[in-house]
Scaffold this motif. Structure first.
Motif, PDB file in Angstrom:
ATOM      1  N   LEU A 183       0.837  -1.203   0.000  1.00  0.00           N
ATOM      2  CA  LEU A 183       0.000   0.000   0.000  1.00  0.00           C
ATOM      3  C   LEU A 183       0.870   1.250   0.000  1.00  0.00           C
ATOM      4  O   LEU A 183       0.599   2.201  -0.752  1.00  0.00           O
ATOM      5  CB  LEU A 183      -0.923  -0.004   1.216  1.00  0.00           C
ATOM      6  CG  LEU A 183      -1.704   1.285   1.485  1.00  0.00           C
ATOM      7  CD1 LEU A 183      -2.595   1.648   0.307  1.00  0.00           C
ATOM      8  CD2 LEU A 183      -2.528   1.155   2.768  1.00  0.00           C
ATOM      9  N   ALA A 184       1.908   1.268   0.821  1.00  0.00           N
ATOM     10  CA  ALA A 184       2.805   2.424   0.872  1.00  0.00           C
ATOM     11  C   ALA A 184       3.461   2.658  -0.480  1.00  0.00           C
ATOM     12  O   ALA A 184       3.557   3.806  -0.950  1.00  0.00           O
ATOM     13  CB  ALA A 184       3.852   2.225   1.956  1.00  0.00           C
ATOM     14  N   LEU A 185       3.892   1.591  -1.134  1.00  0.00           N
ATOM     15  CA  LEU A 185       4.516   1.715  -2.452  1.00  0.00           C
ATOM     16  C   LEU A 185       3.517   2.224  -3.490  1.00  0.00           C
ATOM     17  O   LEU A 185       3.842   3.082  -4.318  1.00  0.00           O
ATOM     18  CB  LEU A 185       5.093   0.365  -2.885  1.00  0.00           C
ATOM     19  CG  LEU A 185       6.276  -0.161  -2.074  1.00  0.00           C
ATOM     20  CD1 LEU A 185       6.629  -1.585  -2.497  1.00  0.00           C
ATOM     21  CD2 LEU A 185       7.490   0.758  -2.233  1.00  0.00           C
ATOM     22  N   LEU A 186       2.303   1.697  -3.440  1.00  0.00           N
ATOM     23  CA  LEU A 186       1.269   2.109  -4.392  1.00  0.00           C
ATOM     24  C   LEU A 186       0.883   3.572  -4.187  1.00  0.00           C
ATOM     25  O   LEU A 186       0.720   4.322  -5.163  1.00  0.00           O
ATOM     26  CB  LEU A 186       0.040   1.209  -4.250  1.00  0.00           C
ATOM     27  CG  LEU A 186       0.195  -0.223  -4.771  1.00  0.00           C
ATOM     28  CD1 LEU A 186      -0.887  -1.127  -4.198  1.00  0.00           C
ATOM     29  CD2 LEU A 186       0.140  -0.230  -6.299  1.00  0.00           C
ATOM     30  N   ASN A 188       4.501   5.213   6.259  1.00  0.00           N
ATOM     31  CA  ASN A 188       4.113   4.217   7.254  1.00  0.00           C
ATOM     32  C   ASN A 188       3.644   4.855   8.546  1.00  0.00           C
ATOM     33  O   ASN A 188       2.656   4.424   9.141  1.00  0.00           O
ATOM     34  CB  ASN A 188       5.279   3.256   7.533  1.00  0.00           C
ATOM     35  CG  ASN A 188       5.305   2.094   6.560  1.00  0.00           C
ATOM     36  OD1 ASN A 188       4.269   1.593   6.167  1.00  0.00           O
ATOM     37  ND2 ASN A 188       6.491   1.680   6.159  1.00  0.00           N
ATOM     38  N   THR A 189       4.352   5.897   8.979  1.00  0.00           N
ATOM     39  CA  THR A 189       3.998   6.543  10.243  1.00  0.00           C
ATOM     40  C   THR A 189       2.833   7.511  10.085  1.00  0.00           C
ATOM     41  O   THR A 189       1.820   7.398  10.784  1.00  0.00           O
ATOM     42  CB  THR A 189       5.209   7.308  10.815  1.00  0.00           C
ATOM     43  OG1 THR A 189       6.280   6.395  11.021  1.00  0.00           O
ATOM     44  CG2 THR A 189       4.846   7.974  12.136  1.00  0.00           C
ATOM     45  N   ARG A 190       2.971   8.451   9.176  1.00  0.00           N
ATOM     46  CA  ARG A 190       2.030   9.571   9.110  1.00  0.00           C
ATOM     47  C   ARG A 190       0.725   9.277   8.379  1.00  0.00           C
ATOM     48  O   ARG A 190      -0.213  10.070   8.459  1.00  0.00           O
ATOM     49  CB  ARG A 190       2.730  10.773   8.478  1.00  0.00           C
ATOM     50  CG  ARG A 190       3.922  11.232   9.304  1.00  0.00           C
ATOM     51  CD  ARG A 190       4.464  12.552   8.844  1.00  0.00           C
ATOM     52  NE  ARG A 190       5.550  13.002   9.723  1.00  0.00           N
ATOM     53  CZ  ARG A 190       6.140  14.182   9.636  1.00  0.00           C
ATOM     54  NH1 ARG A 190       5.761  15.046   8.714  1.00  0.00           N
ATOM     55  NH2 ARG A 190       7.105  14.502  10.469  1.00  0.00           N
ATOM     56  N   HIS A 191       0.679   8.152   7.701  1.00  0.00           N
ATOM     57  CA  HIS A 191      -0.551   7.819   6.986  1.00  0.00           C
ATOM     58  C   HIS A 191      -1.102   6.450   7.392  1.00  0.00           C
ATOM     59  O   HIS A 191      -2.264   6.343   7.765  1.00  0.00           O
ATOM     60  CB  HIS A 191      -0.318   7.892   5.477  1.00  0.00           C
ATOM     61  CG  HIS A 191      -0.020   9.279   5.004  1.00  0.00           C
ATOM     62  ND1 HIS A 191      -0.998  10.230   4.831  1.00  0.00           N
ATOM     63  CD2 HIS A 191       1.148   9.886   4.700  1.00  0.00           C
ATOM     64  CE1 HIS A 191      -0.448  11.369   4.432  1.00  0.00           C
ATOM     65  NE2 HIS A 191       0.855  11.180   4.350  1.00  0.00           N
ATOM     66  N   PRO A 212      -8.666   6.688   6.074  1.00  0.00           N
ATOM     67  CA  PRO A 212      -8.075   5.527   6.739  1.00  0.00           C
ATOM     68  C   PRO A 212      -8.618   4.181   6.288  1.00  0.00           C
ATOM     69  O   PRO A 212      -8.226   3.143   6.815  1.00  0.00           O
ATOM     70  CB  PRO A 212      -8.438   5.766   8.204  1.00  0.00           C
ATOM     71  CG  PRO A 212      -9.786   6.425   8.142  1.00  0.00           C
ATOM     72  CD  PRO A 212      -9.724   7.321   6.920  1.00  0.00           C
ATOM     73  N   GLY A 213      -9.511   4.160   5.303  1.00  0.00           N
ATOM     74  CA  GLY A 213     -10.247   2.952   4.966  1.00  0.00           C
ATOM     75  C   GLY A 213      -9.418   1.752   4.546  1.00  0.00           C
ATOM     76  O   GLY A 213      -9.656   0.635   5.023  1.00  0.00           O
ATOM     77  N   ILE A 214      -8.454   1.944   3.645  1.00  0.00           N
ATOM     78  CA  ILE A 214      -7.704   0.787   3.137  1.00  0.00           C
ATOM     79  C   ILE A 214      -6.851   0.129   4.227  1.00  0.00           C
ATOM     80  O   ILE A 214      -6.895  -1.103   4.364  1.00  0.00           O
ATOM     81  CB  ILE A 214      -6.872   1.166   1.897  1.00  0.00           C
ATOM     82  CG1 ILE A 214      -7.803   1.478   0.714  1.00  0.00           C
ATOM     83  CG2 ILE A 214      -5.924   0.027   1.525  1.00  0.00           C
ATOM     84  CD1 ILE A 214      -7.073   1.899  -0.560  1.00  0.00           C
ATOM     85  N   PRO A 215      -6.056   0.868   5.001  1.00  0.00           N
ATOM     86  CA  PRO A 215      -5.317   0.195   6.080  1.00  0.00           C
ATOM     87  C   PRO A 215      -6.234  -0.562   7.044  1.00  0.00           C
ATOM     88  O   PRO A 215      -5.918  -1.680   7.469  1.00  0.00           O
ATOM     89  CB  PRO A 215      -4.595   1.348   6.789  1.00  0.00           C
ATOM     90  CG  PRO A 215      -4.440   2.389   5.733  1.00  0.00           C
ATOM     91  CD  PRO A 215      -5.688   2.298   4.916  1.00  0.00           C
ATOM     92  N   VAL A 221      -7.047  -0.813  -4.491  1.00  0.00           N
ATOM     93  CA  VAL A 221      -7.816  -1.931  -3.937  1.00  0.00           C
ATOM     94  C   VAL A 221      -7.665  -3.172  -4.820  1.00  0.00           C
ATOM     95  O   VAL A 221      -7.457  -4.287  -4.320  1.00  0.00           O
ATOM     96  CB  VAL A 221      -9.300  -1.534  -3.786  1.00  0.00           C
ATOM     97  CG1 VAL A 221     -10.175  -2.756  -3.538  1.00  0.00           C
ATOM     98  CG2 VAL A 221      -9.468  -0.527  -2.657  1.00  0.00           C
ATOM     99  N   GLU A 222      -7.735  -2.976  -6.123  1.00  0.00           N
ATOM    100  CA  GLU A 222      -7.582  -4.097  -7.051  1.00  0.00           C
ATOM    101  C   GLU A 222      -6.169  -4.674  -6.985  1.00  0.00           C
ATOM    102  O   GLU A 222      -5.984  -5.897  -6.956  1.00  0.00           O
ATOM    103  CB  GLU A 222      -7.890  -3.649  -8.480  1.00  0.00           C
ATOM    104  CG  GLU A 222      -7.816  -4.776  -9.495  1.00  0.00           C
ATOM    105  CD  GLU A 222      -8.215  -4.340 -10.893  1.00  0.00           C
ATOM    106  OE1 GLU A 222      -8.141  -5.179 -11.812  1.00  0.00           O
ATOM    107  OE2 GLU A 222      -8.597  -3.167 -11.081  1.00  0.00           O
ATOM    108  N   ALA A 223      -5.158  -3.794  -6.934  1.00  0.00           N
ATOM    109  CA  ALA A 223      -3.765  -4.253  -6.881  1.00  0.00           C
ATOM    110  C   ALA A 223      -3.484  -5.044  -5.603  1.00  0.00           C
ATOM    111  O   ALA A 223      -2.691  -5.994  -5.617  1.00  0.00           O
ATOM    112  CB  ALA A 223      -2.818  -3.056  -6.978  1.00  0.00           C
ATOM    113  N   LEU A 224      -4.121  -4.669  -4.512  1.00  0.00           N
ATOM    114  CA  LEU A 224      -3.926  -5.352  -3.238  1.00  0.00           C
ATOM    115  C   LEU A 224      -4.784  -6.601  -3.098  1.00  0.00           C
ATOM    116  O   LEU A 224      -4.593  -7.382  -2.164  1.00  0.00           O
ATOM    117  CB  LEU A 224      -4.234  -4.390  -2.078  1.00  0.00           C
ATOM    118  CG  LEU A 224      -3.284  -3.204  -1.909  1.00  0.00           C
ATOM    119  CD1 LEU A 224      -3.808  -2.259  -0.836  1.00  0.00           C
ATOM    120  CD2 LEU A 224      -1.876  -3.676  -1.553  1.00  0.00           C
ATOM    121  N   GLY A 225      -5.739  -6.773  -4.003  1.00  0.00           N
ATOM    122  CA  GLY A 225      -6.610  -7.935  -3.951  1.00  0.00           C
ATOM    123  C   GLY A 225      -7.613  -7.900  -2.817  1.00  0.00           C
ATOM    124  O   GLY A 225      -8.041  -8.957  -2.323  1.00  0.00           O
TER     125      GLY A 225
END
Length: 209
Positions: A22-25, A45-48, A77-80, A107-111
């Motif tokens: 997610l961070a990379l995307l 990672n920290t701030r988001h 904050p939904g995806i995390p 969302v699609e890339a993360l499955g």
């Protein structure tokens, strides 16, 4: 150093990988479309992501719950939270179509199978939810007006159904008309100076037809 495994030992290897991805995307998409603050890009990672997951320190979502993320932007904050709670259904909304397209692509890339992203105004959403989450979208008065009729009748969590939003600074004036609002300092959960003034604000909402 990635602090997620330290602060969230309940996350398994697959979830940690999804959060790393997610961070990379987010970083990649942010070069094309500004969905998060670019000054924070090196501390995603920290701030988001950790910031988003701080909601889970206040209230863990039970399997089968339904959560509405208002003004999701790049999916925060939904995806995390959807990664942390794979058996909870998340509805991520924003009024800006290009941001929703980014969220759908991520969302699609993360499955992720438990996330629906949609361009729609909060007040026009027809469904009911256990909780509404948001991250610095607007003041509590406006947010409450938008979602005051969006909570389910039955409560299935420690906290009654309502709003869980991420805010910062002195909220005395903003919350003066919300005597039942509770503030949870995130600094009590995470040892990082970024969180010193950050809070999760909880506001219960009575069920309305």
């Amino acid at each position: 150093m990635n602090l997620l495994p330290i602060y969230f030992p309940e996350l398994d290897e697959n979830q940690l990988k999804q959060l790393d991805d997610l961070a990379l995307l987010l970083s990649d998409w942010n070069q094309k479309i500004n969905v998060i603050s670019r000054k924070d890009i090196d501390q995603l990672n920290t701030r988001h992501i950790m910031h988003s997951l701080s909601i889970a320190r206040v209230q863990k979502f039970n399997d089968g719950a339904h959560i509405l993320d208002v003004g999701t932007g790049g999916g925060l904050p939904g995806i995390p939270l959807a990664i942390m709670f794979p058996n909870v259904q998340f509805h991520l909304i924003d009024v800006i179509q290009k941001k929703i397209k980014v969220v759908q692509a991520i969302v699609e890339a993360l499955g992720l199978k438990n996330v629906v992203a949609e361009q729609i105004r909060a007040e026009n959403v027809p469904n009911k939810y256990d909780f509404i989450v948001s991250r610095a979208v607007t003041n509590m008065s406006d947010l409450h007006v938008w979602v005051k009729d969006k909570t389910k009748k039955e409560n299935h969590h420690d906290l009654k159904n309502g709003i869980l939003c991420l805010k910062g600074g002195d909220l005395t004036e903003e919350l003066e008309n919300f005597p039942n609002a509770e503030q949870y300092p995130i600094s009590e959960y995470f040892n990082d100076e970024f969180f010193e003034t950050k809070k999760v604000v909880y506001q219960p909402i009575k069920y309305r037809l």
